[in-house]
Design a protein around this motif. Structure first.
Motif, PDB file in Angstrom:
ATOM      1  N   SER A 141       3.700  -4.538   0.360  1.00  0.00           N
ATOM      2  CA  SER A 141       4.041  -3.411  -0.129  1.00  0.00           C
ATOM      3  C   SER A 141       4.470  -2.472   1.040  1.00  0.00           C
ATOM      4  O   SER A 141       3.326  -1.685   1.534  1.00  0.00           O
ATOM      5  CB  SER A 141       3.007  -2.916  -1.096  1.00  0.00           C
ATOM      6  OG  SER A 141       3.449  -1.472  -1.565  1.00  0.00           O
ATOM      7  N   ARG A 142       5.778  -1.982   1.410  1.00  0.00           N
ATOM      8  CA  ARG A 142       6.086  -1.099   2.325  1.00  0.00           C
ATOM      9  C   ARG A 142       5.618   0.155   1.848  1.00  0.00           C
ATOM     10  O   ARG A 142       4.662   0.815   2.877  1.00  0.00           O
ATOM     11  CB  ARG A 142       7.386  -1.321   2.611  1.00  0.00           C
ATOM     12  CG  ARG A 142       7.704  -0.087   3.732  1.00  0.00           C
ATOM     13  CD  ARG A 142       9.507  -0.168   3.645  1.00  0.00           C
ATOM     14  NE  ARG A 142       9.897   0.541   4.868  1.00  0.00           N
ATOM     15  CZ  ARG A 142      10.471   0.168   6.071  1.00  0.00           C
ATOM     16  NH1 ARG A 142      10.259  -1.343   6.253  1.00  0.00           N
ATOM     17  NH2 ARG A 142      10.675   0.776   6.970  1.00  0.00           N
ATOM     18  N   PRO A 143       5.472   0.674   0.955  1.00  0.00           N
ATOM     19  CA  PRO A 143       5.241   2.203   0.613  1.00  0.00           C
ATOM     20  C   PRO A 143       3.580   2.260   0.932  1.00  0.00           C
ATOM     21  O   PRO A 143       3.128   3.404   0.835  1.00  0.00           O
ATOM     22  CB  PRO A 143       5.635   2.342  -0.910  1.00  0.00           C
ATOM     23  CG  PRO A 143       6.653   1.137  -1.246  1.00  0.00           C
ATOM     24  CD  PRO A 143       6.309  -0.041  -0.420  1.00  0.00           C
ATOM     25  N   ARG A 144       2.909   1.097   0.578  1.00  0.00           N
ATOM     26  CA  ARG A 144       1.337   1.187   0.745  1.00  0.00           C
ATOM     27  C   ARG A 144       0.913   0.867   2.182  1.00  0.00           C
ATOM     28  O   ARG A 144       0.057   1.464   2.763  1.00  0.00           O
ATOM     29  CB  ARG A 144       0.732   0.561  -0.045  1.00  0.00           C
ATOM     30  CG  ARG A 144       0.777   1.011  -1.701  1.00  0.00           C
ATOM     31  CD  ARG A 144      -0.266   0.442  -2.639  1.00  0.00           C
ATOM     32  NE  ARG A 144       0.313  -0.918  -3.029  1.00  0.00           N
ATOM     33  CZ  ARG A 144       1.212  -0.800  -3.905  1.00  0.00           C
ATOM     34  NH1 ARG A 144       1.799   0.207  -4.719  1.00  0.00           N
ATOM     35  NH2 ARG A 144       1.666  -2.233  -4.307  1.00  0.00           N
ATOM     36  N   LEU A 145       1.617   0.010   2.745  1.00  0.00           N
ATOM     37  CA  LEU A 145       1.310  -0.432   4.281  1.00  0.00           C
ATOM     38  C   LEU A 145       1.418   0.674   5.066  1.00  0.00           C
ATOM     39  O   LEU A 145       0.546   0.888   5.894  1.00  0.00           O
ATOM     40  CB  LEU A 145       2.258  -1.649   4.630  1.00  0.00           C
ATOM     41  CG  LEU A 145       1.655  -3.006   4.432  1.00  0.00           C
ATOM     42  CD1 LEU A 145       2.816  -4.106   4.535  1.00  0.00           C
ATOM     43  CD2 LEU A 145       0.133  -3.359   5.150  1.00  0.00           C
ATOM     44  N   ILE A 146       2.558   1.493   5.093  1.00  0.00           N
ATOM     45  CA  ILE A 146       3.015   2.227   6.253  1.00  0.00           C
ATOM     46  C   ILE A 146       1.780   3.428   6.196  1.00  0.00           C
ATOM     47  O   ILE A 146       1.173   3.612   7.382  1.00  0.00           O
ATOM     48  CB  ILE A 146       4.448   2.934   6.096  1.00  0.00           C
ATOM     49  CG1 ILE A 146       5.332   1.778   6.384  1.00  0.00           C
ATOM     50  CG2 ILE A 146       4.686   4.124   6.762  1.00  0.00           C
ATOM     51  CD1 ILE A 146       6.791   2.131   6.051  1.00  0.00           C
ATOM     52  N   PRO A 147       1.575   4.193   5.086  1.00  0.00           N
ATOM     53  CA  PRO A 147       0.315   5.076   5.211  1.00  0.00           C
ATOM     54  C   PRO A 147      -0.790   4.646   5.462  1.00  0.00           C
ATOM     55  O   PRO A 147      -1.720   5.225   6.199  1.00  0.00           O
ATOM     56  CB  PRO A 147       0.552   5.756   3.591  1.00  0.00           C
ATOM     57  CG  PRO A 147       1.428   4.805   2.904  1.00  0.00           C
ATOM     58  CD  PRO A 147       2.424   4.000   3.919  1.00  0.00           C
ATOM     59  N   TYR A 148      -1.193   3.259   4.967  1.00  0.00           N
ATOM     60  CA  TYR A 148      -2.204   2.882   5.304  1.00  0.00           C
ATOM     61  C   TYR A 148      -2.555   2.401   6.707  1.00  0.00           C
ATOM     62  O   TYR A 148      -3.694   2.770   7.412  1.00  0.00           O
ATOM     63  CB  TYR A 148      -2.450   1.579   4.604  1.00  0.00           C
ATOM     64  CG  TYR A 148      -3.692   0.418   5.152  1.00  0.00           C
ATOM     65  CD1 TYR A 148      -5.041   1.213   4.819  1.00  0.00           C
ATOM     66  CD2 TYR A 148      -3.543  -0.744   5.589  1.00  0.00           C
ATOM     67  CE1 TYR A 148      -6.052   0.203   5.059  1.00  0.00           C
ATOM     68  CE2 TYR A 148      -4.631  -1.529   5.699  1.00  0.00           C
ATOM     69  CZ  TYR A 148      -5.970  -0.913   5.745  1.00  0.00           C
ATOM     70  OH  TYR A 148      -7.034  -2.004   5.979  1.00  0.00           O
ATOM     71  N   LEU A 149      -1.537   1.896   7.295  1.00  0.00           N
ATOM     72  CA  LEU A 149      -1.603   1.800   8.790  1.00  0.00           C
ATOM     73  C   LEU A 149      -1.820   3.010   9.575  1.00  0.00           C
ATOM     74  O   LEU A 149      -2.427   3.063  10.823  1.00  0.00           O
ATOM     75  CB  LEU A 149      -0.713   0.824   9.472  1.00  0.00           C
ATOM     76  CG  LEU A 149      -0.515  -0.746   9.100  1.00  0.00           C
ATOM     77  CD1 LEU A 149       0.748  -1.266   9.279  1.00  0.00           C
ATOM     78  CD2 LEU A 149      -1.797  -1.383   9.692  1.00  0.00           C
ATOM     79  N   VAL A 150      -0.879   4.084   9.263  1.00  0.00           N
ATOM     80  CA  VAL A 150      -1.131   5.273   9.885  1.00  0.00           C
ATOM     81  C   VAL A 150      -2.389   5.879   9.758  1.00  0.00           C
ATOM     82  O   VAL A 150      -3.034   6.292  10.865  1.00  0.00           O
ATOM     83  CB  VAL A 150      -0.028   6.163   9.240  1.00  0.00           C
ATOM     84  CG1 VAL A 150      -0.186   7.581   9.771  1.00  0.00           C
ATOM     85  CG2 VAL A 150       1.173   6.047   9.369  1.00  0.00           C
ATOM     86  N   ARG A 151      -2.949   5.873   8.612  1.00  0.00           N
ATOM     87  CA  ARG A 151      -4.338   6.350   8.440  1.00  0.00           C
ATOM     88  C   ARG A 151      -5.520   5.676   9.135  1.00  0.00           C
ATOM     89  O   ARG A 151      -6.422   6.010  10.042  1.00  0.00           O
ATOM     90  CB  ARG A 151      -4.863   6.262   7.054  1.00  0.00           C
ATOM     91  CG  ARG A 151      -4.251   7.366   6.072  1.00  0.00           C
ATOM     92  CD  ARG A 151      -4.505   8.713   6.564  1.00  0.00           C
ATOM     93  NE  ARG A 151      -5.899   9.106   6.295  1.00  0.00           N
ATOM     94  CZ  ARG A 151      -6.839   9.748   7.149  1.00  0.00           C
ATOM     95  NH1 ARG A 151      -6.535  10.672   8.208  1.00  0.00           N
ATOM     96  NH2 ARG A 151      -8.088   9.820   6.891  1.00  0.00           N
ATOM     97  N   CYS A 152      -5.275   4.282   9.371  1.00  0.00           N
ATOM     98  CA  CYS A 152      -6.123   3.355  10.212  1.00  0.00           C
ATOM     99  C   CYS A 152      -6.039   3.728  11.584  1.00  0.00           C
ATOM    100  O   CYS A 152      -7.353   4.031  12.276  1.00  0.00           O
ATOM    101  CB  CYS A 152      -5.813   1.907   9.924  1.00  0.00           C
ATOM    102  SG  CYS A 152      -6.180   1.042   8.488  1.00  0.00           S
ATOM    103  N   ALA A 153      -4.839   4.121  12.193  1.00  0.00           N
ATOM    104  CA  ALA A 153      -4.718   4.408  13.598  1.00  0.00           C
ATOM    105  C   ALA A 153      -5.418   5.978  13.687  1.00  0.00           C
ATOM    106  O   ALA A 153      -6.025   6.152  14.834  1.00  0.00           O
ATOM    107  CB  ALA A 153      -3.301   4.380  13.919  1.00  0.00           C
ATOM    108  N   GLU A 154      -5.277   6.671  12.781  1.00  0.00           N
ATOM    109  CA  GLU A 154      -5.854   8.104  13.005  1.00  0.00           C
ATOM    110  C   GLU A 154      -7.264   8.184  12.820  1.00  0.00           C
ATOM    111  O   GLU A 154      -7.749   9.061  13.616  1.00  0.00           O
ATOM    112  CB  GLU A 154      -5.107   9.029  11.550  1.00  0.00           C
ATOM    113  CG  GLU A 154      -3.880   9.244  11.786  1.00  0.00           C
ATOM    114  CD  GLU A 154      -3.265  10.172  10.660  1.00  0.00           C
ATOM    115  OE1 GLU A 154      -2.268  10.858  10.845  1.00  0.00           O
ATOM    116  OE2 GLU A 154      -3.876   9.873   9.301  1.00  0.00           O
TER     117      GLU A 154
END
Length: 444
Positions: free
Chosen positions: A82-95
């Motif tokens: 799920s691209r719409p959920r993966l991108i914000p998830y990985l961004v938050r993980c990095a943050e």
């Protein structure tokens, strides 16, 4: 429902019971629509978003990144991403530093080469949010996994890595230039302008004059070509044109071609003819005019015009900017060394500013100027018979050169010190030995 999904929701339901909250209370505290929250918690037609999970964590008093290790099933199911959920998830993980959650997801994403665009999107979002350090690993993944050398995504990733890596380490900077250079012409035109500007600046600090001239020529040519096109750029096109001419003038100066350099300076000092020209363009022309005035002073001084020294010092004092002051003092001291005149009164006047030059250790251009200032000041002190201050300046320069991995200046300083070794104090000798040992470690 999957065990992991149930576990995520069970954890949340346990927290609701622990705090004595019902669904409506949680919805009110989190600001999540109660219907959406109900569907997310029940796993009915709607997966939970990472923003919702973060909101729940705050309500329950949990640290950022709470339950992230259980969230992957919201993003990946039956090998579907799920691209719409993966991108914000990985961004938050990095943050929030949940690197333990990133690696397993990355490996699944890279099972299919087409999914690299997800990683690139994560990198871009982090970069745009000012998280350049966190974005670096994602850009590197794109570089490592995209095989098409003409991919716009690959070119932009190389550009971002080049922008991120820039620092005061000369060796790393030169390697970064070499890696990025083949991709500069594959960028979009507006990105290419800023890329050429960065390449020019980095090569300026490395004293790679042929490269500075080449990139400056490209910058001038591209800005002229884009003049008639309606393309959004970071700064007005006249700036890129003028700064290209400025660096051309610098190259001529470094080659000792002062008269030719003056012609170049006059070219970017008078850019009122440029069209179209709005208010931002007029402001850029004013800035370039100020730079031109300073650089004409520099060229006069370097040509041996001793009579203009005090006027130049007054001009620098009026600007009251460390960047201009260090650049001006380099020209003044270099000229004093070449034409054997005394500028002690100028150095005394700017002694307070000189004490602040050590704050330049994080800026690419300023740290380079500080290094060159110390080297020419050491020569000046020795030339005036002040051996101890000369040795101190030499050791200061050697320390800066080692930190920046500017080995050519390290060698200059070693040679300069050895000429005056017999006059060095015990403390100076000890500092010199430790600095030389550090230099040998860097070279290994």
């Amino acid at each position: 429902m999957r065990v992991v999904n149930r576990s995520l929701r069970v954890e949340i339901e346990d927290q609701m019971k622990l705090h004595g909250y019902n669904l409506n209370q949680v919805a009110e505290l989190t600001g999540i629509n109660v219907g959406n929250l109900s569907m997310a918690l029940n796993g009915v037609s709607r997966a939970m978003t990472i923003r919702q999970l973060d909101a729940l964590a705050r309500v329950f008093g949990k640290v950022p990144g709470w339950l992230y290790e259980l969230y992957t099933e919201e993003c990946i199911s039956e090998e579907k991403l799920s691209r719409p959920r993966l991108i914000p998830y990985l961004v938050r993980c990095a943050e929030v530093g949940r690197n333990d959650c990133i690696e397993p997801v990355i490996s699944k994403i890279l099972d299919n080469a087409k999914n690299v665009s997800i990683i690139f999107s994560v990198a871009e979002k982090l970069y745009q949010k000012g998280r350049s350090k966190e974005s670096e690993r994602f850009y590197q993944l794109v570089v490592d996994n995209v095989k098409d050398n003409f991919s716009e995504m690959l070119s932009m990733s190389h550009y971002r890595l080049f922008s991120i890596i820039q620092g005061t380490d000369a060796e790393k900077n030169w390697k970064a230039v070499i890696r990025f250079d083949p991709f500069r012409n594959r960028l979009s035109e507006h990105a290419r302008l800023d890329a050429l500007l960065k390449l020019t600046r980095v090569c300026f600090t490395l004293q790679k004059w042929n490269e500075v001239e080449g990139y400056a020529d490209e910058l001038i040519e591209l800005s002229i070509m884009l003049c008639s096109q309606n393309i959004a750029t970071e700064r007005h096109l006249v700036y890129y044109y003028g700064i290209g001419l400025l660096f051309k003038g610098v190259v001529l100066e470094k080659r000792g071609l002062y008269d030719q350099a003056k012609k170049c300076v006059h070219s970017y000092a008078n850019l009122g003819w440029w069209e179209p020209l709005d208010e931002s363009g007029k402001k850029e022309i004013e800035v370039l005019g100020t730079l031109a005035k300073a650089n004409l002073y520099t060229l006069e001084v370097l040509s041996g015009n001793q009579g203009i020294i005090n006027e130049y010092a007054d001009y620098l004092a009026g600007l009251n900017r460390l960047n201009d002051i260090v650049a001006g003092l380099i020209a003044i001291i270099k000229s004093a060394n070449t034409y054997t005149f005394n500028v002690d009164h100028v150095l005394s006047r700017f002694s307070g500013s000189i004490e602040r030059f050590d704050s330049f250790n994080q800026d690419l251009i300023l740290s380079d100027r500080h290094l060159r200032f110390r080297y020419h000041k050491a020569i000046y002190e020795f030339r005036n018979g002040r051996v101890q201050p000369g040795i101190d300046e030499t050791l200061h320069c050697l320390s800066l050169a080692n930190e920046m991995r500017r080995y050519e200046y390290s060698f200059y300083c070693v040679s300069l010190f050895e000429k005056h070794r017999e006059n060095a104090s015990t403390q100076q000798l000890e500092y010199y030995r430790s600095a030389v040992v550090r230099e040998e470690v860097y070279l290994e």
